[in-house]
Motif scaffolding. Structure first.
Motif, PDB file in Angstrom:
ATOM      1  N   UNK A  84       0.850  -1.195   0.000  1.00  0.00           N
ATOM      2  CA  UNK A  84       0.000   0.000   0.000  1.00  0.00           C
ATOM      3  C   UNK A  84       0.887   1.247   0.000  1.00  0.00           C
ATOM      4  N   UNK A  85       1.044   1.855  -1.173  1.00  0.00           N
ATOM      5  CA  UNK A  85       1.862   3.066  -1.303  1.00  0.00           C
ATOM      6  C   UNK A  85       0.963   4.200  -1.754  1.00  0.00           C
ATOM      7  N   UNK A  86       0.851   5.249  -0.955  1.00  0.00           N
ATOM      8  CA  UNK A  86       0.062   6.404  -1.371  1.00  0.00           C
ATOM      9  C   UNK A  86       0.789   7.134  -2.495  1.00  0.00           C
ATOM     10  N   UNK A  87       0.073   7.566  -3.538  1.00  0.00           N
ATOM     11  CA  UNK A  87       0.752   8.216  -4.666  1.00  0.00           C
ATOM     12  C   UNK A  87       1.427   9.529  -4.309  1.00  0.00           C
ATOM     13  N   UNK A  88       1.057  10.134  -3.173  1.00  0.00           N
ATOM     14  CA  UNK A  88       1.690  11.378  -2.767  1.00  0.00           C
ATOM     15  C   UNK A  88       3.054  11.204  -2.132  1.00  0.00           C
ATOM     16  N   UNK A  89       3.392   9.985  -1.722  1.00  0.00           N
ATOM     17  CA  UNK A  89       4.701   9.744  -1.111  1.00  0.00           C
ATOM     18  C   UNK A  89       5.818  10.047  -2.111  1.00  0.00           C
ATOM     19  N   UNK A  90       6.948  10.514  -1.589  1.00  0.00           N
ATOM     20  CA  UNK A  90       8.116  10.795  -2.429  1.00  0.00           C
ATOM     21  C   UNK A  90       9.162   9.709  -2.184  1.00  0.00           C
ATOM     22  N   UNK A  91       9.441   8.931  -3.224  1.00  0.00           N
ATOM     23  CA  UNK A  91      10.362   7.797  -3.094  1.00  0.00           C
ATOM     24  C   UNK A  91      11.504   7.975  -4.085  1.00  0.00           C
ATOM     25  N   UNK A  92      12.730   7.889  -3.586  1.00  0.00           N
ATOM     26  CA  UNK A  92      13.900   8.125  -4.412  1.00  0.00           C
ATOM     27  C   UNK A  92      14.285   6.930  -5.263  1.00  0.00           C
ATOM     28  N   UNK A  93      15.520   6.939  -5.731  1.00  0.00           N
ATOM     29  CA  UNK A  93      16.029   5.895  -6.621  1.00  0.00           C
ATOM     30  C   UNK A  93      16.436   4.653  -5.836  1.00  0.00           C
ATOM     31  N   UNK A  94      16.538   3.527  -6.551  1.00  0.00           N
ATOM     32  CA  UNK A  94      17.046   2.279  -5.992  1.00  0.00           C
ATOM     33  C   UNK A  94      16.262   1.890  -4.733  1.00  0.00           C
ATOM     34  N   UNK A  95      14.960   1.790  -4.877  1.00  0.00           N
ATOM     35  CA  UNK A  95      14.087   1.458  -3.746  1.00  0.00           C
ATOM     36  C   UNK A  95      13.719  -0.019  -3.820  1.00  0.00           C
TER      37      UNK A  95
END
Length: 296
Positions: free
Chosen positions: A179-190
């Motif tokens: 469950x990932x909210x689309x507003x979250x900010x996720x960087x590279x290589x996750x």
């Protein structure tokens, strides 16, 4: 078995417009979940050519087939963005021009979405000795499906497209348990290993080279309430620095900062910030013998 008369009675009752219906049913045409699923499938084919469409395996025709899919993607995106804009604003006006602008912005972002997804594939490959090659990650790992939906949804979120991002991420949530909210900010290589039960809240900020395991929650500790009793949408989820690892079933709550190069062990409950390079572990387990099937 219900009689025909009883069936007609129930149908008539269900067909009546109730006060709840008036609150829930929009005046405008809704976006299509089926069309959104096709949009994600097209992005998958474009980003990972030759994996999910055999016709793209031939290098000679690769550009042609990708071009066809981009054209189909453009049409669907324009339609669905237009519907979303009208749905959100309850307007009858023609929003096709704005929808086309958003569509072009998304197409322009596709190479970056592809780049980010391949960094996620690399991160999973580097963090899991059970993986033999990149292809296994792309074909088999649910996190790739979840991140594909998230990275598409997040781009739409950045463009202020309503409703579509939530539909996309919740569709991935229902099929992967991530469950990932689309507003979250996720960087590279996750990387998410296993993935089931992972929750990442709307205002999370996650750095680069972050790995989390199943059951991890990056959530809110509490909510501010406005004068009408509604929760206020303010930053309320954790900030995770670069090169952080969070092991299974840990819960991190509130607008706290987890410093870079930190390792958080399994089954941790954390509501305060920790400095870079921290090692957060459980206290030593207590060995207690139980008899007769007794628990606590």
């Amino acid at each position: 078995m219900l009689s025909k008369e009883l069936l007609r009675e129930k149908i008539a009752l269900l067909s009546k417009m109730t006060p709840d219906d008036r609150l829930a049913i929009p005046c405008q045409q809704l976006p299509s979940v089926q069309a959104l699923c096709e949009i994600v499938a097209l992005v998958k084919d474009i980003v990972f050519p030759a994996y999910f469409d055999d016709r793209q395996g031939d290098v000679m025709y690769r550009e042609y087939h990708i071009g066809v899919k981009v054209e189909r993607l453009s049409v669907l995106l324009s339609e669905q963005i237009s519907l979303a804009l009208r749905f959100e604003n309850n307007l009858d006006e023609d929003l096709n021009e704005r929808a086309n602008e958003c569509m072009m912005e998304f197409i322009n972002a596709l190479p970056e979405i592809k780049r980010l997804l391949y960094t996620d594939v690399e991160a999973i490959y580097d963090n899991d000795p059970a993986v033999h090659n990149y292809s296994e990650v792309i074909f088999c790992y649910p996190v790739i499906q979840a991140m594909l939906h998230y990275r598409v949804a997040h781009q739409l979120h950045l463009m202020n497209v309503p409703i579509l991002p939530r539909i996309l991420t919740e569709h991935a949530h229902s099929s992967t348990g991530i469950d990932i909210n689309p507003g979250a900010q996720i960087g590279e290589y996750f990387a998410i290993d296993h993935g089931t039960g992972v929750v990442i809240g709307e205002t999370c900020i996650i750095g680069n080279h972050v790995t989390i395991y199943q059951g991890v929650t990056l959530g809110a500790k509490n909510f501010q309430i406005d004068d009408s009793g509604r929760p206020v949408n303010v930053p309320r989820h954790p900030i995770i620095g670069d090169n952080v690892t969070i092991y299974a079933n840990s819960t991190i709550l509130g607008r706290i900062t987890i410093g870079h190069n930190t390792v958080i062990g399994g089954n941790i409950w954390l509501t305060h910030s920790v400095p870079p390079g921290s090692r957060i572990l459980q206290s030593k387990a207590v060995d207690v013998s139980f008899t007769g099937g007794l628990g606590i």
